[in-house]
Design a protein around this motif. Structure first.
Motif, PDB file in Angstrom:
ATOM      1  N   GLU A   1       7.778  -4.961  -0.192  1.00  0.00           N
ATOM      2  CA  GLU A   1       8.975  -5.742   0.138  1.00  0.00           C
ATOM      3  C   GLU A   1      10.087  -5.575  -0.891  1.00  0.00           C
ATOM      4  O   GLU A   1      11.256  -5.464  -0.530  1.00  0.00           O
ATOM      5  CB  GLU A   1       8.612  -7.218   0.286  1.00  0.00           C
ATOM      6  CG  GLU A   1       7.748  -7.488   1.490  1.00  0.00           C
ATOM      7  CD  GLU A   1       7.242  -8.911   1.564  1.00  0.00           C
ATOM      8  OE1 GLU A   1       7.352  -9.660   0.564  1.00  0.00           O
ATOM      9  OE2 GLU A   1       6.721  -9.285   2.624  1.00  0.00           O
TER      10      GLU A   1
ATOM     11  N   TYR B   1       3.860  -5.470   2.433  1.00  0.00           N
ATOM     12  CA  TYR B   1       4.556  -4.263   2.867  1.00  0.00           C
ATOM     13  C   TYR B   1       5.355  -4.544   4.129  1.00  0.00           C
ATOM     14  O   TYR B   1       4.952  -5.361   4.955  1.00  0.00           O
ATOM     15  CB  TYR B   1       3.556  -3.140   3.145  1.00  0.00           C
ATOM     16  CG  TYR B   1       3.037  -2.471   1.900  1.00  0.00           C
ATOM     17  CD1 TYR B   1       3.566  -1.260   1.477  1.00  0.00           C
ATOM     18  CD2 TYR B   1       2.020  -3.043   1.149  1.00  0.00           C
ATOM     19  CE1 TYR B   1       3.101  -0.637   0.331  1.00  0.00           C
ATOM     20  CE2 TYR B   1       1.545  -2.437   0.005  1.00  0.00           C
ATOM     21  CZ  TYR B   1       2.093  -1.222  -0.395  1.00  0.00           C
ATOM     22  OH  TYR B   1       1.630  -0.614  -1.534  1.00  0.00           O
ATOM     23  N   GLN B   2       6.480  -3.852   4.257  1.00  0.00           N
ATOM     24  CA  GLN B   2       7.327  -3.945   5.443  1.00  0.00           C
ATOM     25  C   GLN B   2       7.605  -2.524   5.928  1.00  0.00           C
ATOM     26  O   GLN B   2       7.718  -1.592   5.124  1.00  0.00           O
ATOM     27  CB  GLN B   2       8.659  -4.625   5.119  1.00  0.00           C
ATOM     28  CG  GLN B   2       8.536  -6.061   4.703  1.00  0.00           C
ATOM     29  CD  GLN B   2       8.122  -6.948   5.851  1.00  0.00           C
ATOM     30  OE1 GLN B   2       8.526  -6.753   6.988  1.00  0.00           O
ATOM     31  NE2 GLN B   2       7.297  -7.943   5.556  1.00  0.00           N
TER      32      GLN B   2
ATOM     33  N   LEU C   1      11.987  -2.285  -0.323  1.00  0.00           N
ATOM     34  CA  LEU C   1      12.390  -1.989   1.046  1.00  0.00           C
ATOM     35  C   LEU C   1      13.859  -1.591   1.194  1.00  0.00           C
ATOM     36  O   LEU C   1      14.159  -0.574   1.826  1.00  0.00           O
ATOM     37  CB  LEU C   1      12.084  -3.181   1.957  1.00  0.00           C
ATOM     38  CG  LEU C   1      12.316  -2.937   3.449  1.00  0.00           C
ATOM     39  CD1 LEU C   1      11.429  -1.815   3.957  1.00  0.00           C
ATOM     40  CD2 LEU C   1      12.064  -4.206   4.233  1.00  0.00           C
TER      41      LEU C   1
END
Length: 76
Positions: free
Chosen positions: A56, A4-5, A59
């Protein structure tokens, strides 16, 4: 499990929850507020705000949508 970002940070928990629900409605998979990945550490919040994190691979598109939704949510 995908990485995750952080897509963006918001000021309040209410805005964060609403934004997460809205992103899910559009088919994205934001990380739930919960423990932020650390057992027992409820909703890691910094002075910079509450992070909204997406996988990601989501995103780029998710960040654009989240910013647009946030702008609409905060418009007065």
């Amino acid at each position: 499990m995908p990485g995750y970002q952080i897509a963006l940070k918001v000021e309040t928990e209410v805005v964060a929850r609403n934004l997460i629900v809205a992103l899910k409605a559009y088919g994205f998979h934001p990380m739930e507020g919960g423990d932020g990945g650390f057992p027992g550490a409820r909703g890691l919040i910094s002075s910079e705000g509450i992070p909204i994190a997406l996988p990601e691979e989501e995103l780029a598109d998710g960040k654009l949508l989240a910013e647009s939704l946030l702008k609409e949510m905060l418009a007065r």
